[in-house]
Write an enzyme that holds these catalytic residues in place. Structure first.
Site, PDB file in Angstrom:
ATOM      1  N   ASN A  47       0.828  -1.204   0.000  1.00 10.44           N
ATOM      2  CA  ASN A  47       0.000   0.000   0.000  1.00 10.44           C
ATOM      3  C   ASN A  47       0.862   1.254   0.000  1.00 10.44           C
ATOM      4  O   ASN A  47       1.794   1.383   0.803  1.00 10.44           O
ATOM      5  CB  ASN A  47      -0.880   0.008   1.261  1.00 10.44           C
ATOM      6  CG  ASN A  47      -1.738   1.246   1.392  1.00 10.44           C
ATOM      7  OD1 ASN A  47      -2.733   1.389   0.697  1.00 10.44           O
ATOM      8  ND2 ASN A  47      -1.358   2.148   2.290  1.00 10.44           N
ATOM      9  N   GLU A  48       0.584   2.162  -0.913  1.00  4.80           N
ATOM     10  CA  GLU A  48       1.189   3.487  -0.971  1.00  4.80           C
ATOM     11  C   GLU A  48       2.696   3.493  -0.696  1.00  4.80           C
ATOM     12  O   GLU A  48       3.180   4.159   0.228  1.00  4.80           O
ATOM     13  CB  GLU A  48       0.460   4.422   0.004  1.00  4.80           C
ATOM     14  CG  GLU A  48      -1.013   4.584  -0.356  1.00  4.80           C
ATOM     15  CD  GLU A  48      -1.760   5.609   0.461  1.00  4.80           C
ATOM     16  OE1 GLU A  48      -2.852   6.000   0.052  1.00  4.80           O
ATOM     17  OE2 GLU A  48      -1.245   6.026   1.532  1.00  4.80           O
TER      18      GLU A  48
END
Length: 593
Positions: free
Chosen positions: A242-243
């Protein structure tokens, strides 16, 4: 997850211009059921489980089981910053900069796995407890599960502060005693994707004393529990963390140096993110060739642009190896058109890297390109009702730093994020699907939230996205935006699955989406949106082999979140009719012969 604009901006000052809606209060909507026919993926109607701000757990999250069932959604994601550091073996996560860098039970408790054990050493939860709760709930709701896996390299070993203070910024609680460093390295565990055959066989009861967490062991645990993705009960998709653009970037004077700078102590580089994605995808496909992989889950435009870029007041700082990727063919695909992708060069390099790795592996390693979309201009109702247009509309130039001339991004052009990314996929890794695994326009307590949410869902279907999962409280007017597509009459009747051509003469005033069903091609569904705070005179002109006679209408407007039956249409002649859309409204028309 949404962070302050200063983290995501290349410049220090974000320009927000108020654009008064001085438009003619009318629109013509043209629908042709024979043109632009495409399947709408049901997975665009999804949400992020446990991503609300109320600290409710289990079924109480997002308003409870009945509320979730009334939304009639089709996909759920377990992801976010805390999942980057989720240790499946004992249910511990590290919240990074979001919450004092504390190691806690946030994910496991939120899923409904209960409070952590205080008497069993490191065994706070049984292995995979939170994951089982998440997927069991998906099975109850009959939704697709997308599960985020960790790739950044480290996971927390134990819980140090279960309930850090609400005002925790700048007060790191990772270590239990004061010292020269915020990082107590004895409390980090290493991630190893593939358990060596020289150690032990994959176990559903992993050791908590070996200082290692094996990802293939986590996947094996889930497969043993539910079967593989081809099984009706199996987990269908895995996101490759994630990110990563926010793991650790150059220190921003206002917002720190990233979300997980303790977990990932070096500044993130493009090459390292790519290799971690490739390695994790390879493990997923080895364990379950039928599962879908999603990546790289970038946080927004700046991640798509260059992974990260921070302006320190004098100069821009970008990943140390960015110059290796800010080149052809990634910049323009050798066309010389610097706006071919509106500057989203990192996306091209990622797609190309995954394609090359897939060719080497002789199997597709990336099924779905994923990114997050938190619009820069959606903080007022005036901006919010227009904001989703940045996903597709070349004529909408949002009033932000991204489109401002001279900043080096679109230079006064519309963002067109989805068409530009579809072009990138066509150029660099054809047949890859597209997903927005986090998004939020705001407006839960205002009709503008329903307008923005409905507009986004219409765009997702019309543009052919594969999956989209809303991040936030799926309640209030956000719920209305979902229900107008998925439960407009209270009987879980839905907007059908085949999108057809629908054109608005004035997208600033109103939007229109239309669809038919293969099972009932003689019924036409139209969703019309009035963005204005005054009523909108709308003219509907339909090209269809069948002549429609009447239309039932449901809608949401004003201060009530309820979707109610409205005055229908009984005077359709030559497949044309007029209707005055209420101020700030979303209307669902069902036309029959």
């Amino acid at each position: 997850m949404r962070l302050h604009n200063a983290i995501k901006a290349l410049i220090l000052i974000s320009v927000t211009l108020q654009m008064p809606l001085l438009y003619a209060q009318s629109a013509t909507f043209k629908i042709n059921t024979s043109l632009e026919k495409k399947s709408i993926s049901p997975l665009i109607y999804g949400y992020n489980a446990y991503a609300d701000g109320t600290n409710r757990t289990g079924w109480n999250n997002q308003g409870g089981l009945a509320a979730l069932q009334s939304l009639n959604l089709a996909s759920r994601r377990l992801g976010g910053n805390s999942m980057t550091s989720f240790n499946w073996e004992n249910g511990v996560t590290n919240s990074g900069d979001d919450w004092c860098n504390s190691s806690n039970a946030a994910v496991s408790a939120a899923t409904g796995a209960g409070d952590p054990s205080q008497t069993s050493g490191l065994a706070y939860y049984t292995p995979g407890a939170g994951l089982i709760n998440f997927h069991d709930q998906s099975l109850t709701l009959n939704t697709y599960s997308l599960l985020q896996l960790p790739a950044a390299g480290k996971l927390p070993k134990d819980i140090i502060n279960l309930y850090p203070p609400a005002t925790c910024k700048g007060s790191d609680l990772w270590q239990s005693a004061a010292g020269p460093s915020n990082i107590d390295t004895a409390r980090w565990l290493d991630i190893v994707n593939d358990k060596p055959t020289t150690v032990d066989a994959l176990s559903t009861s992993p050791s908590l004393a070996d200082n290692v967490v094996y990802i293939d062991e986590e996947l094996n645990f889930l497969i043993q529990q539910y079967g593989n993705a081809a099984n009706s009960r199996g987990i269908k998709g895995y996101e490759l963390d994630n990110e990563p653009d926010l793991w650790h970037h150059w220190a921003d004077v206002n917002n720190g140096s990233g979300t997980h700078y303790n977990l990932y102590p070096n500044l993130t580089t493009v090459g390292d993110v790519f290799q971690r994605n490739i390695a994790l995808a390879t493990t997923v496909k080895r364990m379950d060739a039928t599962a879908q992989t999603y990546g790289p889950a970038l946080s927004g435009y700046l991640g798509l642009f260059s992974l990260w870029a921070v302006w320190d007041g004098v100069q821009s700082h970008q990943p140390a190896d960015w110059a290796n990727y800010n080149v052809e063919p990634f910049a323009t695909n050798n066309t010389g058109d610097r706006y071919r992708y509106n500057g989203m060069t990192l996306a091209n390099a990622y797609l190309s890297s995954m394609k090359q790795a897939s060719q080497t592996a002789n199997q597709r390693l990336l099924d779905v390109f994923s990114f997050h979309y938190y619009p820069q201009a959606s903080y007022t109702p005036i901006d919010r009702v227009q904001a989703a247009r940045s996903l597709w509309d070349a004529n909408y130039v949002e009033p932000t730093w991204i489109t401002q001339t001279g900043n080096g991004f679109t230079d006064g052009r519309g963002l067109q994020i989805v068409p530009k990314l579809k072009q990138a996929i066509a150029d660099f890794y054809p047949d890859t699907k597209l997903a927005i695994t986090e998004y939020d326009f705001g407006g839960r307590d205002d009709i503008s939230g329903a307008i923005a949410q409905a507009d986004a869902l219409g765009i997702f279907g019309k543009q052919g996205l594969y999956l989209a999962t809303y991040f936030g409280d799926a309640e209030g007017f956000i719920a209305s935006g979902f229900k107008i597509f998925r439960n407009y009459d209270g009987n879980k009747s839905v907007f059908p699955e085949i999108s057809v051509q629908a054109i608005s003469s004035n997208n600033a005033n109103g939007a229109v989406y239309a669809a038919v069903s293969a099972a009932d091609p003689n019924t036409l569904h139209i969703i019309a949106i009035n963005r204005l705070v005054t009523s909108l005179s709308s003219s509907f002109q339909i090209t269809n082999p069948t002549s429609f006679k009447t239309a039932q209408v449901w809608g949401v407007s004003g201060t009530s979140t309820a979707i109610t039956a409205r005055t229908g249409v009984s005077n359709i002649a030559s497949n044309k009719f007029s209707y005055r859309l209420p101020a700030s409204s979303v209307m669902h028309f069902v036309l029959t012969p």
